[in-house]
Write an enzyme that holds these catalytic residues in place. Structure first.
Site, PDB file in Angstrom:
ATOM      1  N   LEU A 190       0.823  -1.227   0.000  1.00 29.45           N
ATOM      2  CA  LEU A 190       0.000   0.000   0.000  1.00 29.45           C
ATOM      3  C   LEU A 190       0.846   1.262   0.000  1.00 29.45           C
ATOM      4  CD1 LEU A 190      -2.879  -0.973   2.466  1.00 29.45           C
ATOM      5  CD2 LEU A 190      -2.710  -1.313  -0.004  1.00 29.45           C
ATOM      6  N   LYS A 191       2.137   1.141   0.233  1.00 31.06           N
ATOM      7  CA  LYS A 191       3.068   2.288   0.223  1.00 31.06           C
ATOM      8  C   LYS A 191       2.478   3.489   0.966  1.00 31.06           C
ATOM      9  CE  LYS A 191       5.698   1.062  -3.933  1.00 31.06           C
ATOM     10  NZ  LYS A 191       4.924  -0.039  -4.518  1.00 31.06           N
ATOM     11  N   ASP A 230       1.943   9.308   5.231  1.00 29.81           N
ATOM     12  CA  ASP A 230       1.082  10.379   5.744  1.00 29.81           C
ATOM     13  C   ASP A 230       1.590  10.728   7.137  1.00 29.81           C
ATOM     14  OD1 ASP A 230      -1.187  12.095   6.238  1.00 29.81           O
ATOM     15  OD2 ASP A 230      -2.318  10.913   4.785  1.00 29.81           O
ATOM     16  N   ILE A 231       0.863  11.561   7.866  1.00 35.01           N
ATOM     17  CA  ILE A 231       1.318  11.878   9.219  1.00 35.01           C
ATOM     18  C   ILE A 231       1.193  10.613  10.086  1.00 35.01           C
ATOM     19  CG2 ILE A 231       0.787  14.350   9.049  1.00 35.01           C
ATOM     20  CD1 ILE A 231      -1.773  13.779  10.701  1.00 35.01           C
ATOM     21  N   PRO A 232       1.990  10.518  11.148  1.00 38.01           N
ATOM     22  CA  PRO A 232       2.004   9.281  11.948  1.00 38.01           C
ATOM     23  C   PRO A 232       0.623   8.840  12.422  1.00 38.01           C
ATOM     24  CG  PRO A 232       3.852  10.676  12.575  1.00 38.01           C
ATOM     25  CD  PRO A 232       3.033  11.476  11.599  1.00 38.01           C
ATOM     26  N   ARG A 258      14.376 -10.253 -13.688  1.00 41.05           N
ATOM     27  CA  ARG A 258      13.907 -10.967 -14.869  1.00 41.05           C
ATOM     28  C   ARG A 258      14.683 -12.267 -14.990  1.00 41.05           C
ATOM     29  NH1 ARG A 258      10.036  -8.878 -14.543  1.00 41.05           N
ATOM     30  NH2 ARG A 258       8.894  -7.466 -15.858  1.00 41.05           N
ATOM     31  N   GLN A 300      10.523  -3.049 -17.527  1.00 38.27           N
ATOM     32  CA  GLN A 300      11.635  -3.132 -16.585  1.00 38.27           C
ATOM     33  C   GLN A 300      12.920  -2.920 -17.377  1.00 38.27           C
ATOM     34  OE1 GLN A 300      11.367  -3.257 -13.416  1.00 38.27           O
ATOM     35  NE2 GLN A 300       9.506  -4.354 -12.843  1.00 38.27           N
ATOM     36  N   ARG A 304       5.039 -10.383 -14.463  1.00 36.24           N
ATOM     37  CA  ARG A 304       4.715 -10.796 -15.827  1.00 36.24           C
ATOM     38  C   ARG A 304       5.486 -11.987 -16.381  1.00 36.24           C
ATOM     39  NH1 ARG A 304       5.066  -4.749 -17.732  1.00 36.24           N
ATOM     40  NH2 ARG A 304       6.513  -4.889 -15.958  1.00 36.24           N
TER      41      ARG A 304
HETATM   42  O1  C5P Z   1       5.538  -7.753 -13.971  1.00 36.12           O
HETATM   43  P1  C5P Z   1       6.753  -7.390 -13.188  1.00 36.12           P
HETATM   44  O2  C5P Z   1       7.658  -8.567 -12.889  1.00 36.12           O
HETATM   45  O3  C5P Z   1       7.509  -6.227 -13.766  1.00 36.12           O
HETATM   46  O4  C5P Z   1       6.119  -6.937 -11.808  1.00 36.12           O
HETATM   47  C1  C5P Z   1       6.871  -6.465 -10.762  1.00 36.12           C
HETATM   48  C2  C5P Z   1       6.002  -5.958  -9.664  1.00 36.12           C
HETATM   49  O5  C5P Z   1       6.817  -5.190  -8.787  1.00 36.12           O
HETATM   50  C3  C5P Z   1       4.876  -5.027 -10.106  1.00 36.12           C
HETATM   51  O6  C5P Z   1       3.786  -5.209  -9.186  1.00 36.12           O
HETATM   52  C4  C5P Z   1       5.457  -3.672  -9.955  1.00 36.12           C
HETATM   53  O7  C5P Z   1       4.524  -2.672  -9.706  1.00 36.12           O
HETATM   54  C5  C5P Z   1       6.352  -3.863  -8.748  1.00 36.12           C
HETATM   55  N1  C5P Z   1       7.458  -2.930  -8.648  1.00 36.12           N
HETATM   56  C6  C5P Z   1       8.433  -2.800  -9.628  1.00 36.12           C
HETATM   57  N2  C5P Z   1       9.451  -1.924  -9.478  1.00 36.12           N
HETATM   58  C7  C5P Z   1       9.511  -1.192  -8.387  1.00 36.12           C
HETATM   59  C8  C5P Z   1       8.564  -1.326  -7.395  1.00 36.12           C
HETATM   60  C9  C5P Z   1       7.522  -2.212  -7.564  1.00 36.12           C
HETATM   61  O8  C5P Z   1       8.397  -3.474 -10.641  1.00 36.12           O
HETATM   62  N3  C5P Z   1      10.518  -0.382  -8.229  1.00 36.12           N
END
Ligand code: C5P
Length: 234
Positions: free
Chosen positions: A63-64, A67-69, A178, A188, A209
């Protein structure tokens, strides 16, 4: 419960049925499932609760929060019943914000996102940081761990700098991986293989993916791909 695989599968789908099917077909190879903002905005806590109830898998709730504590404490308490294994907050929210999240969900590993890997060094400076992405990420990781965060999200290229700034204990999680037979075709750019990221000191890698795109070829193809990526990773 989930197994001890270091793979976290990103359930990046806006279809709840598909999310269930992806879990059913990959759970032998996947340690944790990541549900992000898209899923949460679409299905809310109820959607997460349904996933947990049906599959009994570990959840990375991405959820990243930032906000304030007081507000972050309220938001973390609001999802505490879901018992996510990991819950993300932005490290840049500061020590008091991170500490308030840690206190609100003691059984969840509050996971600090350092610098988004979508930001270049120039972007990092443009938002006001004095240092480049690598140094800033290491600094934010140390701040977050000092405030009680038990896990860090960073780029695979930052693992070693962050390990030396936070020590062996914190869990390091990296997206941007990857498999070796991946031939691009998505967004990516700077990537490592899961094996490289794990050998540099990551505890988990987030992958989406390269596994989920196999769904169009059927459940068995997806299942085999997840198993292959796990076998290549460890
Ligand atoms: O499909 P893929 O392998 O690229 O998915 C990677 C997941 O990690 C996605 O949910 C993407 O939003 C997340 N993510 C990312 N890079 C970041 C932070 C999060 O690819 N720096």
């Amino acid at each position: 419960m989930s197994n001890s695989s270091p793979l976290i599968l990103a359930l990046d789908t806006s279809d709840l049925k598909t999310a269930h099917e992806w879990i059913e077909n990959t759970r032998e190879s996947i340690g944790v499932y990541k549900l992000g903002l898209e899923f949460f905005c679409m299905f809310g806590s109820k959607g997460v609760a349904e996933i947990v109830a049906q599959h009994d898998v570990d959840i990375f709730l991405d959820l990243k929060l930032h906000d304030i504590p007081h507000t972050v404490a309220g938001a973390t308490r609001a999802v505490a019943h879901l018992k996510p294994r990991f819950l993300t907050v932005h490290a840049s929210g500061g020590a008091a914000m991170i500490a308030s999240a840690v206190e609100s969900v003691p059984h969840t590993d509050i996971t600090a996102v350092t610098i988004l890997t979508s930001l270049s060094d120039d972007d990092v400076k443009a938002v006001g940081y004095a240092n480049n992405a690598l140094l800033t990420a290491a600094q934010l990781a140390a701040l977050a761990v000092g405030a009680g965060a038990r896990a860090i999200v960073c780029s695979p290229f930052e693992i070693e700098a962050i390990r030396s700034s936070v020590g062996d204990q914190p869990i390091i999680i990296t997206p941007g991986v990857r498999p070796p037979d991946s031939h691009g075709g998505d967004d990516q750019v700077r990537v490592m293989t899961p094996a490289q990221a794990l050998s540099r000191g990551a505890n988990f890698v987030v992958i989406g993916r390269p596994i989920t795109s196999l769904w169009s070829q059927g459940p068995q193809a997806m299942k085999e791909k997840a198993a292959q990526i796990l076998a290549e990773s460890i």
